[in-house]
Design a protein around this motif. Structure first.
Motif, PDB file in Angstrom:
ATOM      1  N   ARG A   1      54.840 111.060 100.620  1.00 51.05           N
ATOM      2  CA  ARG A   1      54.684 109.655 100.993  1.00 51.05           C
ATOM      3  C   ARG A   1      55.498 109.391 102.248  1.00 51.05           C
ATOM      4  O   ARG A   1      56.659 109.781 102.332  1.00 51.05           O
ATOM      5  CB  ARG A   1      55.181 108.743  99.872  1.00 51.05           C
ATOM      6  CG  ARG A   1      54.451 108.883  98.536  1.00 51.05           C
ATOM      7  CD  ARG A   1      53.024 108.391  98.612  1.00 51.05           C
ATOM      8  NE  ARG A   1      52.448 108.256  97.299  1.00 51.05           N
ATOM      9  CZ  ARG A   1      52.140 107.095  96.713  1.00 51.05           C
ATOM     10  NH1 ARG A   1      52.346 105.954  97.345  1.00 51.05           N
ATOM     11  NH2 ARG A   1      51.611 107.069  95.511  1.00 51.05           N
TER      12      ARG A   1
ATOM     13  N   LEU B   1      54.686 102.971  95.981  1.00 51.80           N
ATOM     14  CA  LEU B   1      55.592 103.936  95.352  1.00 51.80           C
ATOM     15  C   LEU B   1      56.951 103.305  95.091  1.00 51.80           C
ATOM     16  O   LEU B   1      57.518 103.455  93.997  1.00 51.80           O
ATOM     17  CB  LEU B   1      55.755 105.164  96.253  1.00 51.80           C
ATOM     18  CG  LEU B   1      56.773 106.214  95.772  1.00 51.80           C
ATOM     19  CD1 LEU B   1      56.316 106.835  94.459  1.00 51.80           C
ATOM     20  CD2 LEU B   1      56.989 107.281  96.839  1.00 51.80           C
TER      21      LEU B   1
ATOM     22  N   ASP C   1      58.786 111.981  97.852  1.00 52.60           N
ATOM     23  CA  ASP C   1      57.895 112.571  96.855  1.00 52.60           C
ATOM     24  C   ASP C   1      57.644 111.559  95.748  1.00 52.60           C
ATOM     25  O   ASP C   1      58.203 110.447  95.743  1.00 52.60           O
ATOM     26  CB  ASP C   1      58.461 113.886  96.312  1.00 52.60           C
ATOM     27  CG  ASP C   1      59.808 113.729  95.611  1.00 52.60           C
ATOM     28  OD1 ASP C   1      60.110 112.616  95.123  1.00 52.60           O
ATOM     29  OD2 ASP C   1      60.562 114.723  95.538  1.00 52.60           O
ATOM     30  N   GLU C   2      56.793 111.929  94.801  1.00 53.91           N
ATOM     31  CA  GLU C   2      56.385 110.992  93.758  1.00 53.91           C
ATOM     32  C   GLU C   2      57.528 110.615  92.817  1.00 53.91           C
ATOM     33  O   GLU C   2      57.446 109.637  92.084  1.00 53.91           O
ATOM     34  CB  GLU C   2      55.219 111.572  92.956  1.00 53.91           C
ATOM     35  CG  GLU C   2      53.916 111.692  93.743  1.00 53.91           C
ATOM     36  CD  GLU C   2      53.368 110.343  94.187  1.00 53.91           C
ATOM     37  OE1 GLU C   2      53.623 109.336  93.505  1.00 53.91           O
ATOM     38  OE2 GLU C   2      52.691 110.301  95.235  1.00 53.91           O
TER      39      GLU C   2
ATOM     40  N   ASP D   1      47.690 105.355  94.922  1.00 54.23           N
ATOM     41  CA  ASP D   1      47.848 106.805  95.077  1.00 54.23           C
ATOM     42  C   ASP D   1      47.508 107.182  96.515  1.00 54.23           C
ATOM     43  O   ASP D   1      46.392 107.613  96.816  1.00 54.23           O
ATOM     44  CB  ASP D   1      46.941 107.550  94.088  1.00 54.23           C
ATOM     45  CG  ASP D   1      47.311 107.235  92.643  1.00 54.23           C
ATOM     46  OD1 ASP D   1      48.499 106.932  92.393  1.00 54.23           O
ATOM     47  OD2 ASP D   1      46.427 107.272  91.776  1.00 54.23           O
TER      48      ASP D   1
ATOM     49  N   ASP E   1      49.067 109.386  99.168  1.00 57.82           N
ATOM     50  CA  ASP E   1      49.949 110.343  99.831  1.00 57.82           C
ATOM     51  C   ASP E   1      49.330 110.815 101.143  1.00 57.82           C
ATOM     52  O   ASP E   1      48.219 110.421 101.513  1.00 57.82           O
ATOM     53  CB  ASP E   1      50.298 111.519  98.911  1.00 57.82           C
ATOM     54  CG  ASP E   1      49.089 112.352  98.512  1.00 57.82           C
ATOM     55  OD1 ASP E   1      48.120 112.425  99.297  1.00 57.82           O
ATOM     56  OD2 ASP E   1      49.107 112.923  97.417  1.00 57.82           O
TER      57      ASP E   1
END
Length: 670
Positions: A208, A247, A282-283, A445, A447
């Protein structure tokens, strides 16, 4: 906004914007609202640009290329002096992060609307900036010297040390391609920023892109104004940006950690003014420092809409020494921005050039304004009649929505784009709408692998399906007939093609990006009879609007013609058509195996010589257009029988660059 004990210099009276197009217009809009005078500079290619007409004074920079014009610090400072400006705003790109330019502005006795020279120098080298941030406690990804890269490091990302915006960036997955990609990245970096220095870092296939807007005054106050997510990118250039980040919204504590890291970064270099600290996350919510952009960002409007701040106004005030309040404003609602480019995503993002005949958004749209209610904002560098050339970035506009929720902002922006009348150039409009309506986007979602994950061919599909395109071609034919009858000097009321006895149907032929259409129809006493449209009847037709009833449902098609180009807008989706001439000029027919220039540009390199044997996919010609390199490859294995271009030559779109005669197969030679 001022502190009771703040001391500051005189207010800025007149500002020169050392930039062009949309960013110049953006700064001018705030200047007008706050009573500050405006000065524009322009290249020869930009002489008719809207930003030139909107300024109080405009000064020509002779030439077309950035190196001749917008990268000439001496000419820009001379222009400011000549026009009586007391400040220079650098915009973004070009010289906006050039410490030497900032120093020259201050040495000339002018106010620099940007951070201190030392802060720019600290962040000017992405290699050195990472070391500095690491020492300040900001998490970083380690950089790699190009000669240190091994198989174990792959994939790696080559990045230009002195700039951004995707220029000088290359992903390398095979060590054998590293040398060539380094050479290309250095050329792009030199062309765009005047500095060929590049470095490498580990490339994360998914992640991200999160960035934090900071604003700092001369009195020690540093705001972390809000974060933006800019993960959906093409060629490492942002396409969709939004605030706040989906996020960050769903990751507890992440915003606080991002803001703290951003304030550490700003304080470490004594930052002042507007800047952006960029991270790759990152997630799980872990993030790494990428770079700090010591300037205003393209995507700043989404932060303005979600804070109520005019960031350009704050830049002007901070430059004059005004103190910020202790706390930044609270966040509100959601804002999404898309970058509308003149490019063809389905053809490897091929940039387009030509005339913008019309750009008109539906409904009430604010221009260059901070939205305080649900709505749409347009920041554009072009208007109807503007010509998009090959010397600069092909971004036409930024379209921004603001709404109470993310879902509402996405729906509003998608609908607005779909209904926009955009005539004259192929753009990424359909791609943008498809992204905004995609279930993965709506779920947050988003990315950096979004296009790879969901398929560029699927995302770039036209909004109008084949049936809608065929109906649009029928509407174009009927509008053309209505225009012909309206212009007729005799019997103008008689339907087009009317005969006492039934004759052959009228024929109109059109081509689109997806196919060809032969429209055969008759207009008689019983109305419209069109082959292949048995359930379609004509309600009304004028030269610019056709109403059709389709299986009992009425649809209105707006039709606009510019020579052979026809643009049809309807709720079924926009359609661009080209009217096929009845007779073909033999001079326009090109030889088989010809490689044609996909855009105007300059030949910067040749990969083979006339008479050489070449293989399928082998690079033959490199073109530079719109600050990017484009490789033209062999369409088949064979012999390069003609090469009518040379390095340095300017070519027009459609020019023959080379002719490859395919090699004979065994069956053909038997």
């Amino acid at each position: 906004m001022t502190s009771p004990n703040a001391s500051f210099g005189p207010a800025i009276q007149s500002v020169l914007v050392a930039n062009r197009g949309e960013i110049a217009r953006r700064v001018f809009a705030t200047a007008r609202r706050t009573g500050v005078g405006t000065v524009a500079v322009f290249s020869d290619a930009d002489a008719a640009s809207p930003h030139v007409a909107e300024a109080d004074a405009a000064i020509r920079l002779p030439g077309n290329t950035p190196a001749e014009t917008y990268l000439r610090a001496d000419l820009i400072i001379d222009a400011a002096r000549a026009a009586g400006a007391d400040a220079i705003h650098p915009g973004y790109g070009f010289l906006s992060e050039n410490a030497g330019f900032a120093q020259a502005v201050e040495d000339a006795g002018l106010t620099w609307i940007g951070p201190p020279v030392k802060a720019i120098e600290s962040m000017g080298s992405k290699v050195e900036s990472k070391k500095l941030m690491d020492a300040a406690g900001v998490p970083v990804l380690a950089e790699l010297a190009p000669d240190e890269v091994t198989e174990a490091h792959l994939p790696v990302l080559i990045k230009a040390s002195a700039g951004g915006g995707g220029r000088g960036m290359r992903v390398v997955r095979e060590l054998s391609t590293l040398a060539g990609e380094l050479e290309a990245a250095r050329r792009e970096a030199q062309s765009a920023f005047g500095d060929p220095t590049v470095f490498c870092e580990r490339y994360l296939e998914t992640g991200r892109h999160i960035e934090v807007q900071v604003m700092a005054d001369k009195h020690g106050t540093v705001w972390a104004v809000g974060e933006r997510e800019c993960s959906i990118q093409r060629r490492h250039q942002k396409v969709v940006e939004e605030a706040p980040s989906p996020l960050v919204e769903r990751t507890p504590g992440m915003r606080e950690r991002l803001f703290e890291a951003s304030r550490l970064a700003a304080n470490a270099i004594g930052y002042e003014g507007a800047g952006t600290v960029e991270f790759l996350a990152d997630e799980r919510g872990e993030f790494f420092f990428l770079e700090m952009n010591t300037r205003l960002q393209v995507e700043h409007p989404v932060t303005e809409c979600t804070t109520g701040l005019d960031l350009v106004d704050l830049q002007l005030q901070v430059a004059a020494g005004v103190a910020l309040p202790a706390d930044s404003p609270a966040l509100r609602g959601h804002s999404i921005e898309v970058r509308l480019y003149a490019e063809d995503p389905a053809k490897n993002w091929q940039p387009q050039s030509g005339t913008v005949h019309r750009i008109e958004l539906p409904g009430t749209v604010e221009e260059f304004a901070v939205l305080d209610r649900q709505g749409v904002r347009l920041d554009s560098g072009v208007v109807a009649g503007s010509v998009v050339g090959v010397h600069y970035d092909p971004m036409l506009a930024k379209v921004i929505s603001f709404a109470p929720t993310r879902g509402q902002a996405a729906q509003l922006l998608a609908s607005t784009l779909a209904r926009t009348a955009l005539h004259g150039l192929r753009t990424n409009r359909d791609l943008l709408v498809n992204i905004l309506r995609h279930p993965a986007f709506l779920a947050g979602d988003t990315d950096t692998a979004f296009f790879d994950t969901h398929g560029l061919d699927t995302l770039a599909r036209p909004l109008a399906d084949p049936d809608a395109e065929a109906l649009s071609a029928l509407a174009a034919a009927l509008a053309d007939a209505a225009a012909n009858r309206a212009a007729a000097r005799v019997d103008g009321r008689i339907p087009s093609g009317w005969r006492n006895l039934t004759s052959q149907p009228q024929l109109k032929q059109y081509t689109s990006a997806s196919g060809e259409y032969d429209i055969r129809y008759l207009l008689g006493r019983s109305g419209l009879r069109a082959e292949g449209f048995e359930h379609v009847s004509l309600v009304s037709a004028t030269a610019d609007a056709v109403v059709l009833e389709i299986a009992g449902m009425r649809r209105t098609f707006d039709v606009a013609r510019y020579g052979d180009e026809v643009f049809v807008d309807s709720p079924l989706g926009p359609v661009a058509l080209t009217a096929t001439p009845r007779f073909v000029d033999p001079a326009t027919i090109v030889a088989a195996g010809s490689l044609l220039a996909p855009m105007p540009g300059a030949v910067i390199r040749l990969g083979a010589a006339q008479g050489d044997s070449v293989t399928l996919g082998q690079p033959i010609v490199w073109l530079e257009a719109m600050k990017m390199e484009h490789t033209i490859t062999a369409p088949a294995s064979g012999v390069l029988v003609e090469l009518p271009v040379s390095v340095g030559q300017q070519v027009d779109v459609g020019s023959v660059l080379a002719i490859v005669e395919p090699e004979e197969t065994e069956e053909e030679s038997a």
